[in-house]
Design an enzyme around this catalytic site. Sequence first.
Site, PDB file in Angstrom:
ATOM      1  N   CYS A  91      37.547 -46.199 -15.718  1.00 10.22           N
ATOM      2  CA  CYS A  91      37.230 -46.811 -16.879  1.00 10.22           C
ATOM      3  C   CYS A  91      36.496 -47.351 -18.151  1.00 10.22           C
ATOM      4  CB  CYS A  91      38.545 -46.032 -17.507  1.00 10.22           C
ATOM      5  SG  CYS A  91      39.260 -44.839 -17.175  1.00 10.22           S
TER       6      CYS A  91
HETATM    7  C1  BEZ Z   1      40.313 -47.255 -13.682  1.00 12.90           C
HETATM    8  O1  BEZ Z   1      39.389 -46.766 -14.393  1.00 12.90           O
HETATM    9  O2  BEZ Z   1      40.315 -48.541 -12.763  1.00 12.90           O
HETATM   10  C2  BEZ Z   1      41.787 -47.169 -13.071  1.00 12.90           C
HETATM   11  C3  BEZ Z   1      42.347 -45.546 -13.466  1.00 12.90           C
HETATM   12  C4  BEZ Z   1      43.300 -45.643 -13.174  1.00 12.90           C
HETATM   13  C5  BEZ Z   1      44.068 -45.337 -11.780  1.00 12.90           C
HETATM   14  C6  BEZ Z   1      43.002 -45.773 -10.779  1.00 12.90           C
HETATM   15  C7  BEZ Z   1      41.650 -47.251 -11.377  1.00 12.90           C
END
Ligand code: BEZ
Length: 213
Positions: A45
Amino acid sequence: MALRLGDAAPDFKQESTKGPIHFYDWAGSSWVVFFSHPADFTPVCTTELGMTSKLMGEFKKRDVKVLAVSVDPLSRHREWIEDINETQGTEVDFPILADKERKVAELYDMIHPQVLANATVRSVFIIDPEKKVRATITYPASTGRNFDEILRVVDSLQLTDRYRVATPVNWKPGEDVVILPNLQDEAEIRRSFPRGYKTVKPYLRMTPDPARK
Ligand code: BEZ
């Protein structure tokens, strides 16, 4: 119920990092790319919001407003933006909704409990100035989105709203497009596409991108 293409995008009021947002008023007469991310302070994210921020000039050129959402509170968003700015070399300047009671997430069916019980997946809604849902894209948490692709879809929607064409596989702005199969009148085709066209098959007629300068 899931939102379908052509449905009215639901209106809402919610807090954001740029103050309270009443969606329809905030969107005004612009296009909107509205997207959810699973959680603040997560690696994928962080890269996605950083990239979106770097592409703001491209969104603005197309008269697109960008809005993000997750079910984290405002204070977390604000702290996380500092990390995004620091690690991604940018200045996040678009609003992120703080939807901790999941009001907007549920309205847009962004929580898919079979894969992620307490957070939004990576949903994207492209919404036109009439507030109609024109495209939806859904990715799992483990796969970061390609924001160049989101811009490409906006380009296709805006072009095909203006001209009686559709965009073929892997199309990019400036490349040839296809003439809509229901356009059959020869004189009208010549008038509409003065740069000419090539009939590969009666249903497959290629013409230069009519928006190309
Ligand atoms: C991420 O944004 O890295 C992420 C968020 C939830 C689960 C896996 C990765």
